[in-house]
Write an enzyme that holds these catalytic residues in place. Sequence first.
Site, mmCIF file in Angstrom:
data_model
loop_
_atom_site.group_PDB
_atom_site.id
_atom_site.type_symbol
_atom_site.label_atom_id
_atom_site.label_comp_id
_atom_site.label_asym_id
_atom_site.label_seq_id
_atom_site.Cartn_x
_atom_site.Cartn_y
_atom_site.Cartn_z
ATOM 1 C CG ASP A 198 23.460 22.877 -2.088
ATOM 2 O OD1 ASP A 198 24.142 22.384 -1.154
ATOM 3 O OD2 ASP A 198 23.416 22.364 -3.217
ATOM 4 C CB CYS A 221 27.219 22.696 -3.054
ATOM 5 S SG CYS A 221 28.556 22.476 -4.239
ATOM 6 C CB THR A 260 30.887 18.358 -5.868
ATOM 7 O OG1 THR A 260 30.324 19.514 -6.515
ATOM 8 C CG2 THR A 260 30.077 17.126 -6.243
ATOM 9 C CG HIS A 279 51.140 29.971 -3.987
ATOM 10 N ND1 HIS A 279 51.890 28.908 -4.439
ATOM 11 C CD2 HIS A 279 51.773 30.427 -2.878
ATOM 12 C CE1 HIS A 279 52.936 28.738 -3.633
ATOM 13 N NE2 HIS A 279 52.871 29.639 -2.672
ATOM 14 C CG HIS A 322 49.798 37.380 -2.651
ATOM 15 N ND1 HIS A 322 49.119 36.363 -3.277
ATOM 16 C CD2 HIS A 322 49.654 38.459 -3.442
ATOM 17 C CE1 HIS A 322 48.574 36.822 -4.384
ATOM 18 N NE2 HIS A 322 48.884 38.081 -4.515
HETATM 19 C C1 RB5 Z 1 22.690 19.209 -5.160
HETATM 20 O O1 RB5 Z 1 22.090 17.963 -5.126
HETATM 21 C C2 RB5 Z 1 24.082 19.134 -5.789
HETATM 22 O O2 RB5 Z 1 23.998 18.984 -7.152
HETATM 23 C C3 RB5 Z 1 24.865 20.380 -5.428
HETATM 24 O O3 RB5 Z 1 24.958 20.493 -4.054
HETATM 25 C C4 RB5 Z 1 26.304 20.476 -5.887
HETATM 26 O O4 RB5 Z 1 26.992 19.295 -5.645
HETATM 27 C C5 RB5 Z 1 26.558 21.032 -7.187
HETATM 28 O O5 RB5 Z 1 27.724 21.275 -7.552
#
Ligand code: RB5
Length: 149
Positions: free
Chosen positions: A7, A65, A67, A98, A132
């Site tokens: 994203d 993204c 996180t 694993h 595996h």
């Molecule tokens: C976007 O601002 C953020 O919320 C998204 O990239 C992500 O961290 C969600 O898990």
Amino acid sequence: MIAIGSDHAGFEMKEEIITYLKEKGIDICDCGAYEYKSDDDYPDLAYIVAKKVSTSECDLGILICGTGIGVSIVANKVRGVHAGACSEPISAKLAREHNGANVIAFGSRIVGLEMAKAIVDSFLGADFEKMHRQRDEVRMKKIEKIENE
Ligand code: RB5
């Protein structure tokens, strides 16, 4: 072929990782975002990457993204996709060996670019066939059973 998507939060890092992997001669399927849009939503692109992997159009997937959590939650909703959110390379390798992870996720707000490269290298370099184990297979079958309920 490796599917990759992000994203807006992961956009810049995705572009860097694509360049890095292309330089290594790895075939990449860029699933977007194709430009920085601050209001795009991670479920949209995470779903595209997950489908590419679940349909075997791509062998493995990389999701970025803020996180790594949001995209991994989405990817794990798609049947046959096993996504692991990792912030260091050892987990990335073990996720594949694993847990049979076929998608790796990480966050641009959590790891720096060099760590992201190390995570990707570790994931793609993991020896799924060799490492595996029978007992991992039993566990994956149990996951599949839950998925099919
Ligand atoms: C976007 O601002 C953020 O919320 C998204 O990239 C992500 O961290 C969600 O898990």
